[in-house]
Design an enzyme around this catalytic site. Structure first.
Site, PDB file in Angstrom:
ATOM      1  CD  GLU A 295      -8.542  -1.131   8.342  1.00 20.16           C
ATOM      2  OE1 GLU A 295      -9.321  -0.980   7.232  1.00 20.16           O
ATOM      3  OE2 GLU A 295      -7.347  -1.012   8.144  1.00 20.16           O
TER       4      GLU A 295
ATOM      5  N   GLY B  62      -6.015   0.281  10.486  1.00 22.78           N
ATOM      6  CA  GLY B  62      -5.404  -0.715  11.290  1.00 22.78           C
ATOM      7  C   GLY B  62      -5.924  -1.928  11.418  1.00 22.78           C
TER       8      GLY B  62
ATOM      9  NE  ARG C  92     -26.960  10.493  11.842  1.00 23.00           N
ATOM     10  CZ  ARG C  92     -28.202  10.180  12.339  1.00 23.00           C
ATOM     11  NH1 ARG C  92     -28.256   9.213  13.269  1.00 23.00           N
ATOM     12  NH2 ARG C  92     -29.196  10.820  12.146  1.00 23.00           N
TER      13      ARG C  92
ATOM     14  CB  THR D 186       7.849  -4.836   1.516  1.00 21.65           C
ATOM     15  OG1 THR D 186       6.601  -4.290   0.717  1.00 21.65           O
ATOM     16  CG2 THR D 186       9.169  -4.339   0.458  1.00 21.65           C
TER      17      THR D 186
ATOM     18  CG  ASP E 222      -1.349  -0.047   9.092  1.00 24.62           C
ATOM     19  OD1 ASP E 222      -2.225   0.953   9.037  1.00 24.62           O
ATOM     20  OD2 ASP E 222      -1.432  -1.108   8.237  1.00 24.62           O
TER      21      ASP E 222
ATOM     22  NE  ARG F 211     -27.058  12.995  14.919  1.00 25.58           N
ATOM     23  CZ  ARG F 211     -27.302  13.478  13.875  1.00 25.58           C
ATOM     24  NH1 ARG F 211     -26.396  14.007  13.305  1.00 25.58           N
ATOM     25  NH2 ARG F 211     -28.430  13.568  13.226  1.00 25.58           N
TER      26      ARG F 211
ATOM     27  CE1 TYR G 233      -7.478   1.909   0.665  1.00 24.54           C
ATOM     28  CE2 TYR G 233      -9.688   2.037   0.654  1.00 24.54           C
ATOM     29  CZ  TYR G 233      -8.766   1.216   0.520  1.00 24.54           C
ATOM     30  OH  TYR G 233      -8.602  -0.182   0.675  1.00 24.54           O
ATOM     31  CB  ILE G 234      -9.255  10.412   3.381  1.00 29.38           C
ATOM     32  CG1 ILE G 234     -10.064  10.860   2.425  1.00 29.38           C
ATOM     33  CG2 ILE G 234      -8.845  11.771   4.120  1.00 29.38           C
ATOM     34  CD1 ILE G 234     -11.386  11.343   2.893  1.00 29.38           C
TER      35      ILE G 234
ATOM     36  N   GLY H  41       0.893  -1.189   0.013  1.00 26.57           N
ATOM     37  CA  GLY H  41      -0.111   0.069  -0.051  1.00 26.57           C
ATOM     38  C   GLY H  41       0.832   1.217   0.053  1.00 26.57           C
TER      39      GLY H  41
HETATM   40  O1  F6P Z   1      -1.245   0.879   4.273  1.00 24.95           O
HETATM   41  C1  F6P Z   1      -1.786   0.075   5.471  1.00 24.95           C
HETATM   42  C2  F6P Z   1      -3.294  -0.089   5.201  1.00 24.95           C
HETATM   43  O2  F6P Z   1      -3.382   1.112   5.235  1.00 24.95           O
HETATM   44  C3  F6P Z   1      -4.099  -0.852   6.292  1.00 24.95           C
HETATM   45  O3  F6P Z   1      -4.475  -0.185   7.377  1.00 24.95           O
HETATM   46  C4  F6P Z   1      -5.393  -1.205   5.297  1.00 24.95           C
HETATM   47  O4  F6P Z   1      -6.302  -2.180   6.070  1.00 24.95           O
HETATM   48  C5  F6P Z   1      -4.854  -1.467   4.195  1.00 24.95           C
HETATM   49  O5  F6P Z   1      -3.463  -0.765   3.980  1.00 24.95           O
HETATM   50  C6  F6P Z   1      -5.804  -1.461   2.805  1.00 24.95           C
HETATM   51  O6  F6P Z   1      -5.246  -1.267   1.858  1.00 24.95           O
HETATM   52  P1  F6P Z   1      -5.585  -1.701   0.465  1.00 24.95           P
HETATM   53  O7  F6P Z   1      -7.040  -1.468   0.453  1.00 24.95           O
HETATM   54  O8  F6P Z   1      -4.744  -1.115  -0.651  1.00 24.95           O
HETATM   55  O9  F6P Z   1      -5.222  -3.325   0.297  1.00 24.95           O
END
Ligand code: F6P
Length: 336
Positions: free
Chosen positions: A228, A176, A255, A111, A133, A168, A261-262, A10
């Site tokens: 996440e 993560g 809410r 990697t 991360d 709220r 991805y931001i 990523g």
């Molecule tokens: O770069 C790490 C990370 O941002 C994780 O936290 C995330 O879940 C993951 O990459 C998602 O990346 P992709 O959707 O590109 O596989």
């Protein structure tokens, strides 16, 4: 010497600044030749490369993403663009044919694992840890983390005013999967009331009590920051699941927001630009000194390196003993 550089996994803010740090040091200081390898390890399979000059390295310091492109190609697995050949052997041959004396791999945990395997095959590798991360073992901080925390903190700051106006509970999900560093650092910096990370089990009753106690103290809104990767019912995203559970538990309108991805896009912070520059420069210094099979690391304020074989397969996780968790708990923040 001729070195190749690739970015894999990523993307994150600071990759281009690292490429610049490696290559400018190589060209200016050591008089080396540098080629960029496109799309991670995929580019080593297809020999997709470009020669770098000082000119091609302009404008990179604050540029998000990676100018080399990236892929999740894992050459030690069968899947990927070419599945019917011995990919590691093909890459070894290609590196020799391209005349590369060393390959610099900029990437995350996957990697580092791949880089360690190539190093074990006798290929000259130096790697640089990259991930928002911050879960790479062996370095205190990986570049990209500070930028992601800064974006997530800004988002949490913005949620405060709307949460307060509407009385709220606002749940924000940050990245993560296995490690909750972004949730911990942005949650603390953004004044979160509940912070949930994958490493610390939670109890929804505790979370509900924290929110209802705030209500009793005249604070009718709460901010909940979740990574996440926390435990859910396995069907919903973390934010949606926790928001529903909180609404059910407290009866307060809740809410959710998924930052997504931001967190990974755009310009690196000044801290990340400097970390990338230092790490990149140190990578080139190792190559010049013939020290291969190592990953660059930040220890305290010192840039150093660790053996790739030590790093591979390990994760740096949040612990209950971490300063920010301990201090957060002392201030009444609920970690589950
Ligand atoms: O770069 C790490 C990370 O941002 C994780 O936290 C995330 O879940 C993951 O990459 C998602 O990346 P992709 O959707 O590109 O596989």
């Amino acid at each position: 010497m001729k070195i190749g550089i690739l970015t894999s996994g990523g993307d994150c803010p600071g990759i281009n600044a690292t490429i610049r740090g490696v290559c400018k040091t190589a060209i200016n200081h050591y008089g080396m030749e540098v080629v960029g390898i496109h799309s991670g390890f995929q580019g080593l399979l297809t020999k997709e490369i470009e020669s770098f000059t000082e000119k091609s390295l302009s404008g990179l310091l604050n540029l998000g993403g990676t100018m080399l492109g990236t892929s999740r190609e894992k050459p030690f697995r069968k899947q990927g663009i070419i599945s019917d050949v011995d990919k590691p052997a093909l890459i070894q041959r290609n590196i020799a044919e391209l005349g590369l004396d060393c390959v610099v791999c900029i990437g995350g945990n996957g990697t580092q694992k791949t880089a360690a395997k190539f190093a074990a095959m006798g290929i000259n590798i130096v790697s640089v840890p990259k991930t928002i991360d911050n879960d790479i073992w062996g370095t205190d901080i990986s570049f990209g983390f500070d930028s992601a925390v800064s974006i997530a903190t800004d988002a949490i700051d913005r949620l405060h005013s709307t949460a307060s106006s509407h009385k709220r509970v606002m749940v924000i999900e940050v990245m993560g999967h296995k490690a909750g560093w972004i949730a911990l650092y942005s949650g603390m910096a953004g004044g979160g009331d509940v912070i949930l990370v994958p490493e610390i089990p939670y109890n929804i009753k505790n979370i509900g009590d924290t929110i209802l106690n705030r209500l009793k103290k005249g604070k009718p809104y709460s901010i909940v920051v979740v990574a996440e990767g926390i435990q859910t019912d396995g069907r919903k995203r973390a934010a949606e699941y926790i928001a529903q559970e909180i609404e059910y538990e407290t009866g307060i309108e809740t809410r959710e927001t998924v930052l997504g991805y931001i967190q990974r896009g755009g310009s690196p912070t000044p801290f990340d630009r400097n970390l990338s520059t230092r790490m990149g420069g140190h990578a080139t210094e190792l190559i010049a000194n013939g020290q291969f099979g190592r990953m660059i690391a930040l220890k305290g304020d010192e840039i150093s390196s660790v053996a790739l074989e030590e790093v591979a397969g390990k994760l740096k996780l949040v612990t209950e003993e971490h300063d920010l968790v301990v201090q957060g708990r002392r201030m009444g923040i609920c970690f589950g």
